[in-house]
Design a protein around this motif. Structure first.
Motif, PDB file in Angstrom:
ATOM      1  N   LEU A   1       0.827  -1.203   0.000  1.00  0.00           N
ATOM      2  CA  LEU A   1       0.000   0.000   0.000  1.00  0.00           C
ATOM      3  C   LEU A   1       0.861   1.252   0.000  1.00  0.00           C
ATOM      4  O   LEU A   1       0.569   2.228  -0.706  1.00  0.00           O
ATOM      5  N   ALA A   2       1.943   1.226   0.778  1.00  0.00           N
ATOM      6  CA  ALA A   2       2.852   2.369   0.831  1.00  0.00           C
ATOM      7  C   ALA A   2       3.492   2.607  -0.530  1.00  0.00           C
ATOM      8  O   ALA A   2       3.623   3.752  -0.980  1.00  0.00           O
ATOM      9  N   ALA A   3       3.875   1.531  -1.211  1.00  0.00           N
ATOM     10  CA  ALA A   3       4.479   1.663  -2.539  1.00  0.00           C
ATOM     11  C   ALA A   3       3.469   2.208  -3.540  1.00  0.00           C
ATOM     12  O   ALA A   3       3.810   3.010  -4.412  1.00  0.00           O
ATOM     13  N   ALA A   4       2.210   1.765  -3.420  1.00  0.00           N
ATOM     14  CA  ALA A   4       1.179   2.258  -4.336  1.00  0.00           C
ATOM     15  C   ALA A   4       0.926   3.745  -4.134  1.00  0.00           C
ATOM     16  O   ALA A   4       0.752   4.494  -5.093  1.00  0.00           O
ATOM     17  N   VAL A   5       0.937   4.188  -2.880  1.00  0.00           N
ATOM     18  CA  VAL A   5       0.638   5.581  -2.573  1.00  0.00           C
ATOM     19  C   VAL A   5       1.844   6.488  -2.778  1.00  0.00           C
ATOM     20  O   VAL A   5       1.714   7.601  -3.299  1.00  0.00           O
TER      21      VAL A   5
ATOM     22  N   VAL B   1      -0.478   6.717   4.151  1.00  0.00           N
ATOM     23  CA  VAL B   1      -1.564   5.909   3.598  1.00  0.00           C
ATOM     24  C   VAL B   1      -2.904   6.342   4.191  1.00  0.00           C
ATOM     25  O   VAL B   1      -3.914   6.406   3.497  1.00  0.00           O
ATOM     26  N   ALA B   2      -2.912   6.671   5.480  1.00  0.00           N
ATOM     27  CA  ALA B   2      -4.143   7.134   6.126  1.00  0.00           C
ATOM     28  C   ALA B   2      -4.622   8.448   5.511  1.00  0.00           C
ATOM     29  O   ALA B   2      -5.830   8.655   5.311  1.00  0.00           O
ATOM     30  N   LYS B   3      -3.676   9.354   5.205  1.00  0.00           N
ATOM     31  CA  LYS B   3      -4.049  10.607   4.547  1.00  0.00           C
ATOM     32  C   LYS B   3      -4.683  10.328   3.190  1.00  0.00           C
ATOM     33  O   LYS B   3      -5.670  10.954   2.800  1.00  0.00           O
ATOM     34  N   GLU B   4      -4.111   9.380   2.451  1.00  0.00           N
ATOM     35  CA  GLU B   4      -4.667   9.028   1.147  1.00  0.00           C
ATOM     36  C   GLU B   4      -6.052   8.416   1.303  1.00  0.00           C
ATOM     37  O   GLU B   4      -6.957   8.698   0.510  1.00  0.00           O
TER      38      GLU B   4
END
Length: 298
Positions: free
Chosen positions: A173-177, A194-197
């Protein structure tokens, strides 16, 4: 007798022509001599008036990009698509829109969805999906369902965010964001971004400003639903079915058609605008600088 060149409006009730007639306040399309004529014609005009007013409201929010090419840029190298430096990487894939007039803050959810559909319909990579047809058939239903379940959607996302620190998908998820630079960060930083996204994507989705939702963002919303407690968010809930089958599925289809798995996770149709309703640009995919400064061409 009225000549063929007389273009004065005519009263819808008695037929009298004149330049001092009053316009119907509902549809703005028919004219009357006075309140007496309007009242007399009301039974015949009532349904037509409602349809015309609803059609006009639906048309509001439209944005015309003709020709659209000046607004289309490569999402990878940030160059106008006709002069893209990616050497064949795109030509319809990973292309975004820039410098489009921002939506009015007064637009309704349905009107913002129309703006999104207008933009999606002229993107080089999205001609296989009838975005305007989707808007005509589904937008009002989706907007209504979101209004009924907006609180539940927000709580669903907050519940999902609490699971991020222990998720075995966090690195992906981190890599995607945020790409590899975010993947190399600590769990705390990864979770924060990720939470901000998550929150930015959901806020834009609820408002109807779908042009600022990234591919990663829409997948995070979908993940939140799939990970939710079925006793709290029932799978047979009619509103949630419409939201995810008619709304999220549409957005996911358009973004997956237009953005690649390698680069497109961090892109939205309009990457030069922060998500609707956020006070500050989000340091994630929706912030163009974050993506461009961390992308190193191979």
């Amino acid at each position: 007798m009225m000549s063929s060149t007389d273009v004065s409006p005519r009263c819808a009730a008695c037929g009298k022509a004149g330049d001092d007639l009053k316009t119907c306040g509902g549809c703005k399309e028919v004219n009357y001599c006075n309140a007496v004529c309007q009242k007399a014609h009301r039974p015949a005009h009532k349904m037509e008036c409602r349809i015309s007013a609803a059609t006009r409201q639906t048309m509001a929010g439209a944005v015309t990009l003709a020709p659209p090419q000046p607004h289309i840029f490569c999402g990878i190298c940030d160059t106008h698509f006709m002069f893209c430096r990616c050497k064949g990487q795109g030509q319809g894939v990973d292309y975004i829109f820039k410098d489009i007039p921002p939506p009015s803050p007064k637009l309704s959810r349905v009107e913002l969805l129309r703006r999104f559909a207008c933009i999606a319909s002229v993107s080089p990579a999205r001609r296989g999906f009838d975005a305007m047809g989707w808007h005509a058939n589904e937008a009002v239903k989706v907007a209504t369902a979101i209004e009924h379940r907006r609180s539940q959607l927000k709580q669903m996302m907050e519940d999902y965010i609490t699971t991020l620190p222990t998720s075995d998908m966090l690195n992906d998820l981190a890599a995607a964001v945020g790409g590899q630079p975010l993947r190399d960060q600590t769990v705390s930083i990864q979770c924060s971004v990720v939470a901000k996204e998550c929150r930015a994507a959901l806020h834009s989705f609820i408002s109807g400003d779908w042009s600022t939702v990234t591919l990663a963002g829409v997948l995070l919303i979908q993940n939140a639903f799939q990970a939710s407690d079925p006793n709290r968010y029932r799978l047979d809930d009619a509103h949630l079915i419409i939201i995810f089958q008619n709304g999220i599925a549409c957005l996911l289809t358009i973004l997956q058609m237009g953005f690649s798995d390698k680069f497109g996770w961090r892109l939205a149709l309009e990457c030069d605008r922060p998500p609707e309703g956020t006070d500050n640009p989000v340091k994630s995919a929706t912030d163009r600088d974050y993506f461009l400064h961390n992308y190193v061409p191979s």
